[in-house]
Scaffold this active site. Structure first.
Site, PDB file in Angstrom:
ATOM      1  N   ARG A 101      20.458 -21.974  19.015  1.00 14.16           N
ATOM      2  CA  ARG A 101      19.917 -20.946  17.731  1.00 14.16           C
ATOM      3  C   ARG A 101      20.991 -20.774  16.820  1.00 14.16           C
ATOM      4  NH1 ARG A 101      18.465 -14.985  18.313  1.00 14.16           N
ATOM      5  NH2 ARG A 101      16.973 -14.652  16.486  1.00 14.16           N
TER       6      ARG A 101
ATOM      7  N   HIS B 250      21.405 -20.645  13.005  1.00 12.66           N
ATOM      8  CA  HIS B 250      21.498 -19.406  12.185  1.00 12.66           C
ATOM      9  C   HIS B 250      22.915 -19.676  11.409  1.00 12.66           C
ATOM     10  CE1 HIS B 250      18.653 -16.074  13.915  1.00 12.66           C
ATOM     11  NE2 HIS B 250      18.209 -17.213  13.912  1.00 12.66           N
TER      12      HIS B 250
ATOM     13  N   HIS C 240      11.519 -24.284  19.597  1.00  8.05           N
ATOM     14  CA  HIS C 240      11.003 -23.121  20.338  1.00  8.05           C
ATOM     15  C   HIS C 240      10.272 -23.510  21.685  1.00  8.05           C
ATOM     16  CE1 HIS C 240      10.725 -20.151  16.742  1.00  8.05           C
ATOM     17  NE2 HIS C 240      12.005 -20.491  17.122  1.00  8.05           N
TER      18      HIS C 240
END
Length: 318
Positions: free
Chosen positions: A57, A61, A188
């Site tokens: 992640r 990001h 996910h």
């Protein structure tokens, strides 16, 4: 027309920059780099499986805010405001200690040679591998930014409330297509999310398995501000294995986030629905497409050549 031209320009710039990246970029200048990163990541994930998702992640990001330049790692100071306080990041993104550990070891081997942006890209790949997912060659040669953007972190990272059309537009603005969107959403299959990100879904969405929603409500009360940071697994089937269970969960209406479930049965989901079904039935296809999409994401507006710098410490500019 203007937005189409902007997207075309972004694709051209990304192609030009990515042409300067190579998996062998550090072959001579830091030959032990990949083994060093893999060792630290493997140990961190073995200690806490969730860390694999956190490192993946961090790379996402980073790349979605002014490109893959490690701007997300810059800490706030009295005279500098970074991205870590943005709504999608605050009290949420993690893994900085692992990146700092890697950087310290790499600096001891190859002083001021390897960028923090490249460390993020390789750590993301190694995290996926450590949890049983696919591997890929990571193009290297990025440099680190001397700036960050709180405003872009607040505007460019897709929130869990997005519908399909929002997601497609958001990814297209970064030069990524529908296949990239659905494949990268499969990230996910690992990790957890906070109650504040799925509260609206479990109390208000209709495309959710009733028993699944009920099982989440005990740990995520309806009132805003109550249990906001409580966690739930994004993939309740195999939460610490990188596999295609995420897509099978969507078929059972057990996607944790609104932005997950809409890929299968949200308005305008015809193209994304086909891919969800394909990945649910063909894990090898998911693995291939995910690897390709990760390379494409890693090519978003990197700094190369003499641009930016090689930070000595990932949390601050030199």
């Amino acid at each position: 027309m203007a937005s189409s031209l902007s997207a075309l320009l972004l694709l051209c710039l990304a192609a030009s920059a990515s042409a300067q990246l190579s998996p062998k970029f550090y072959a001579r200048s830091c030959p032990r780099l990949l083994a060093t990163i893999r060792s630290v990541v493997t140990a961190a994930v073995r200690n806490e499986a969730r860390m694999g998702a956190s490192l993946l992640r961090l790379h996402f990001h980073d790349c979605f805010v002014q490109g893959c330049d490690a701007s997300v790692l810059l800490s706030d100071t009295a005279t500098f405001t970074g991205e870590q306080g943005a709504a999608p990041n605050v009290a949420s993104i993690r893994g900085f200690g692992v990146i700092d550990d890697i950087k310290a070891r790499v600096e001891a081997l190859c002083p001021q040679t390897v960028s923090c942006a490249d460390i993020l890209a390789v750590a993301a790949r190694d995290s996926v591998v450590a949890l049983g997912g696919p591997s890929w060659n990571v193009p290297l040669g990025r440099r680190d930014s001397t700036t960050a953007s709180l405003a872009l972190a607040n505007s460019d990272l897709p929130p869990p409330s997005f519908n399909v059309s929002d997601l497609i537009s958001n990814f297209a603005a970064k030069g990524l297509g529908v296949t990239d969107l659905v494949a990268l959403s499969g990230g996910h299959t690992i990790g957890k999310s906070q109650c504040q990100n799925f509260r609206d879904r479990i109390y208000n969405d209709s495309n959710i398995d009733t028993a699944f929603a009920t099982s989440l409500k005990g740990n995520c009360p309806r009132p805003t501000g109550s249990g906001d940071a409580n966690l739930a697994a994004l993939d309740t089937t195999t939460p610490t294995s990188f596999d295609n269970a995420y897509y099978r969960n969507l078929q059972s209406q057990k996607g944790l986030l609104h932005s997950d479930q809409v890929l299968l049965n949200g308005a305008g989901s015809r193209r994304t629905r086909t891919l969800v079904r394909t990945y649910a039935s063909t894990p090898s296809r998911f693995g291939r497409d995910f690897a390709v999409a990760m390379v494409k994401m890693g090519n978003i507006s990197p700094l190369t050549g003499s641009q930016g710098q090689i930070r000595r410490s990932c949390s601050r500019v030199n």
